[in-house]
Motif scaffolding. Sequence first.
Motif, PDB file in Angstrom:
ATOM      1  N   GLN A 155      -3.431   6.569  -4.491  1.00  0.00           N
ATOM      2  CA  GLN A 155      -3.700   5.696  -3.342  1.00  0.00           C
ATOM      3  C   GLN A 155      -4.860   4.741  -3.638  1.00  0.00           C
ATOM      4  O   GLN A 155      -4.786   3.548  -3.316  1.00  0.00           O
ATOM      5  N   ASN A 180     -10.894  -1.351   0.849  1.00  0.00           N
ATOM      6  CA  ASN A 180     -10.342  -2.665   1.184  1.00  0.00           C
ATOM      7  C   ASN A 180     -11.326  -3.501   2.004  1.00  0.00           C
ATOM      8  O   ASN A 180     -11.414  -4.721   1.842  1.00  0.00           O
ATOM      9  N   TYR A 232      -6.379   8.407   1.481  1.00  0.00           N
ATOM     10  CA  TYR A 232      -5.932   7.142   2.085  1.00  0.00           C
ATOM     11  C   TYR A 232      -7.106   6.440   2.767  1.00  0.00           C
ATOM     12  O   TYR A 232      -7.325   5.238   2.578  1.00  0.00           O
ATOM     13  N   ASN A 286      -3.970   0.898  -3.657  1.00  0.00           N
ATOM     14  CA  ASN A 286      -4.483   0.167  -2.503  1.00  0.00           C
ATOM     15  C   ASN A 286      -5.747  -0.629  -2.825  1.00  0.00           C
ATOM     16  O   ASN A 286      -5.943  -1.728  -2.301  1.00  0.00           O
ATOM     17  N   LYS A 339      -8.799   2.702   2.119  1.00  0.00           N
ATOM     18  CA  LYS A 339      -8.824   1.669   3.158  1.00  0.00           C
ATOM     19  C   LYS A 339     -10.254   1.196   3.430  1.00  0.00           C
ATOM     20  O   LYS A 339     -10.470   0.034   3.752  1.00  0.00           O
ATOM     21  N   GLY A 397       0.812  -1.203   0.000  1.00  0.00           N
ATOM     22  CA  GLY A 397       0.000   0.000   0.000  1.00  0.00           C
ATOM     23  C   GLY A 397       0.846   1.253   0.000  1.00  0.00           C
ATOM     24  O   GLY A 397       2.046   1.220   0.246  1.00  0.00           O
TER      25      GLY A 397
END
Length: 311
Positions: free
Chosen positions: A127, A192, A185, A131, A189, A111
């Motif tokens: 990002q 994810n 960011y 990611n 996340k 990442g």
Amino acid sequence: MATRITTPFGFASTAAEVLDGVDLAGRRAIVTGGASGIGVETARALAGAGAEVTIAVRKREAGDRTAEDIIATTGNKQVLVADLDLADQASVRRFTAGWEGPLHILVNNAGVMAAPETRTPEGWELQFATNHLGHFALTTGLHEALAAAEGARVVSVSSSAHLRSAVVFDDIHFRERPYEPWSAYGQSKTANVLFAVEATRRWADDGIAVNSLMPGGIRTNLQRHVTDEELDRLRAAVGGGGPKWKTPEQGAATSVLVAASPLLDGIGGRYFEDCDEAEPHRPGTRSGVAAHALDPEAAERLWQVSVDTLG
């Protein structure tokens, strides 16, 4: 409501402790970003339990050095290195096309954090592109290999930063709103976690379980764009000095729990921290999982947006 999963392990447990007594002989694993930070210790623990481990890296020399180190410390010679740049879709396609045979464990660990505004050649925010989109393309590209393993696990390494932002579907790539590194960011996340929710729904019949996790605060190369002053400011902002730091060995513990512990057999679509399933987030804290990250409608929408974006 499904019962929350807890384990005998916790904040201070190491990856080696979590896999103590677990035999992964005959299993094949991939760890992205396996040459730095918690990726090294994730790969080391899996290799130490007997798995064949491929560390997928941007920098070949670092990968080779890490593989030699893991072979020396574990005695497992089945530690391989492969080139992978998640921000480069051609690189991802080469990697998935080159993989042969079943894949039992995929740890989406690599990442980039709080980077200055950067765009891929496609114009995607870096990002999110790295990611989420890179790992999305990698995992879907390896779907057949995961299905062939009959009981595969995918690990989606997220962060408590997911609390900072839902996926802003109207402007994922900051084309309209001003770029803010931590929001970017955080959004990646959250993606994810949402990926784990939707992949589990779609792939449960293939025997593939996908979970996400927060590894904890670990000072690694991931924070290369973040100054010590910025980290101190962030820690102070969350009260009580912020989270305690973990060692990389402790930081990898929740990853290997999700990747290979028999305690999680058949479990998917959940978010873990400190080796337990996380509680719902409580305002004013930096722990737990946000409702926006487990929202099945957002998860389904993100999947479709990702497919459309990758074309």
